[in-house]
Design a protein around this motif. Structure first.
Motif, PDB file in Angstrom:
ATOM      1  N   CYS A 157       0.826  -1.213   0.000  1.00 51.32           N
ATOM      2  CA  CYS A 157       0.000   0.000   0.000  1.00 51.32           C
ATOM      3  C   CYS A 157       0.863   1.266   0.000  1.00 51.32           C
ATOM      4  CB  CYS A 157      -0.943  -0.005   1.206  1.00 51.32           C
ATOM      5  SG  CYS A 157      -2.262  -1.222   1.064  1.00 51.32           S
ATOM      6  N   TRP A 164       1.973   1.662  -3.617  1.00 49.38           N
ATOM      7  CA  TRP A 164       0.875   2.194  -4.428  1.00 49.38           C
ATOM      8  C   TRP A 164       0.582   3.652  -4.065  1.00 49.38           C
ATOM      9  CZ3 TRP A 164      -2.137  -2.872  -3.245  1.00 49.38           C
ATOM     10  CH2 TRP A 164      -1.867  -3.831  -4.235  1.00 49.38           C
ATOM     11  N   GLY A 165       0.581   3.949  -2.777  1.00 53.93           N
ATOM     12  CA  GLY A 165       0.231   5.296  -2.336  1.00 53.93           C
ATOM     13  C   GLY A 165       1.236   6.347  -2.752  1.00 53.93           C
ATOM     14  N   GLN A 222      -5.738  -1.370   3.284  1.00 57.04           N
ATOM     15  CA  GLN A 222      -5.727  -0.867   1.906  1.00 57.04           C
ATOM     16  C   GLN A 222      -6.072   0.619   1.825  1.00 57.04           C
ATOM     17  OE1 GLN A 222      -6.674  -3.337  -1.796  1.00 57.04           O
ATOM     18  NE2 GLN A 222      -7.958  -4.272  -0.237  1.00 57.04           N
ATOM     19  N   ASN A 244      -3.424   3.243   0.952  1.00 58.89           N
ATOM     20  CA  ASN A 244      -3.081   3.609  -0.429  1.00 58.89           C
ATOM     21  C   ASN A 244      -3.682   4.953  -0.851  1.00 58.89           C
ATOM     22  OD1 ASN A 244      -2.706   3.752  -3.246  1.00 58.89           O
ATOM     23  ND2 ASN A 244      -4.202   2.146  -3.653  1.00 58.89           N
ATOM     24  N   GLN A 292      -1.959   8.699  -1.462  1.00 59.61           N
ATOM     25  CA  GLN A 292      -2.151   9.405  -2.732  1.00 59.61           C
ATOM     26  C   GLN A 292      -2.646  10.828  -2.485  1.00 59.61           C
ATOM     27  OE1 GLN A 292      -4.395   7.516  -5.858  1.00 59.61           O
ATOM     28  NE2 GLN A 292      -3.594   5.500  -5.388  1.00 59.61           N
TER      29      GLN A 292
END
Length: 304
Positions: A15, A18-19, A250, A253, A257
């Protein structure tokens, strides 16, 4: 270190990767989105292929692409490529705040799709969460004068992708490898067009970046690593943790962002965002509490 702890560390690492990925793709904002997407597809295929080859599991990919399952894989490939492309575009046009909203609302999109395709029950908690999420989207639509189309695109495509993956009876690494394998010919054609015919991207930028500058070329290859490694970690964690735990972590993430967009990419937050996002976060808190409560109830029922 027990297996549960290893699983938590793996999902957190996935995560975080992705983040923080908007910061990585910001380094490639001068690369046309379709060219970047093509490289992401081909290099992730290379890494997934090496990973499965080392495990002697490439035959599972071939098996998945036989019979009717190939149509499901093709649908998943369309959804994930659209999602990847939409995310890349969000970085290049300065809409990472909107993309983070898409991944925040994804679990709630899954509630709707679960009801439509699998006749799953919408509990009272999930129903309240859905109402709050809908009000948040309507607030942004009214306040900004336009629907958060990018958020809906990312949340919707990832939701449909999740439905297809639920139907496919195979592991995530094998299925993603099959998906990017189907996308690979399109990626090759596009890259040939940029390098040979001088095609331009959808934002009108000159293509054929790979091979022109060492740093850009290295970053394009790394895009496959950014795609493959977090998914391997996610797969590792999913086999060792309860789904409720995976679902809660999750949220790290889209939270990262959002932080990247505001703190590092300089995106503006309007008063309408300040109204809508707390509504989404409250919806997710209610949804998560409901999921945890039901998960614990089901465990007690199994023990009894």
């Amino acid at each position: 270190m027990n297996e549960s702890t290893k699983g938590v560390m793996a999902i957190i690492a996935a995560c975080v990767a992705w983040g923080l990925s908007p910061l990585f793709y910001k380094l490639l904002e001068h690369v046309p989105p379709l060219e970047l997407l093509s490289h992401r597809t081909l290099w992730s295929l290379t890494l997934f292929g090496l990973f499965l080859g080392a495990q002697g599991r490439l035959g599972e990919v071939a098996q998945l692409l036989r019979g009717r399952s190939v149509f499901l894989v093709a649908m998943a490939a369309i959804m994930i490529s659209t999602n990847w492309g939409g995310f890349i575009l969000s970085v290049q046009i300065g809409m990472v705040v909107e993309s983070s909203l898409g991944y925040f609302i994804f679990p709630l999109v899954m509630v709707i799709l679960g009801r439509l395709f699998f006749n799953e029950t919408i509990t009272r908690g999930k129903g309240i969460a859905l109402i709050l999420a809908t009000l948040a989207v309507l607030t942004l639509t009214f306040g900004l004068g336009v629907a958060p189309w990018l958020s809906l695109l990312l949340g919707g495509t990832f939701g449909i992708y999740g439905v297809v993956k639920k139907v496919l009876s195979t592991g995530p690494i094998v299925s993603v490898t099959a998906e990017v394998l189907l996308l690979a010919p399109l990626a090759v054609v596009w890259l040939m067009g940029t390098h040979i015919a001088g095609w331009e991207g959808i934002l009108g930028r000159n293509g054929a970046v790979f091979g022109q500058h060492l740093w850009d070329s290295v970053l394009l290859v790394t895009s496959g690593l950014i795609t493959a490694v977090p998914l391997v970690l996610f797969s590792y964690a999913s086999r060792r943790l309860a789904l409720s735990t995976v679902g809660l972590i999750q949220y790290l993430n889209p939270s990262l962002q959002f932080t990247c967009a505001v703190a590092f990419l300089g995106e503006a937050i309007t008063p309408w965002h300040l109204i809508a996002f707390p509504m989404i976060w409250l919806a997710l808190a209610i949804y998560s509490a409901d999921a945890i409560r039901r998960d614990r109830a089901s465990r007690r029922a199994v023990i009894a």
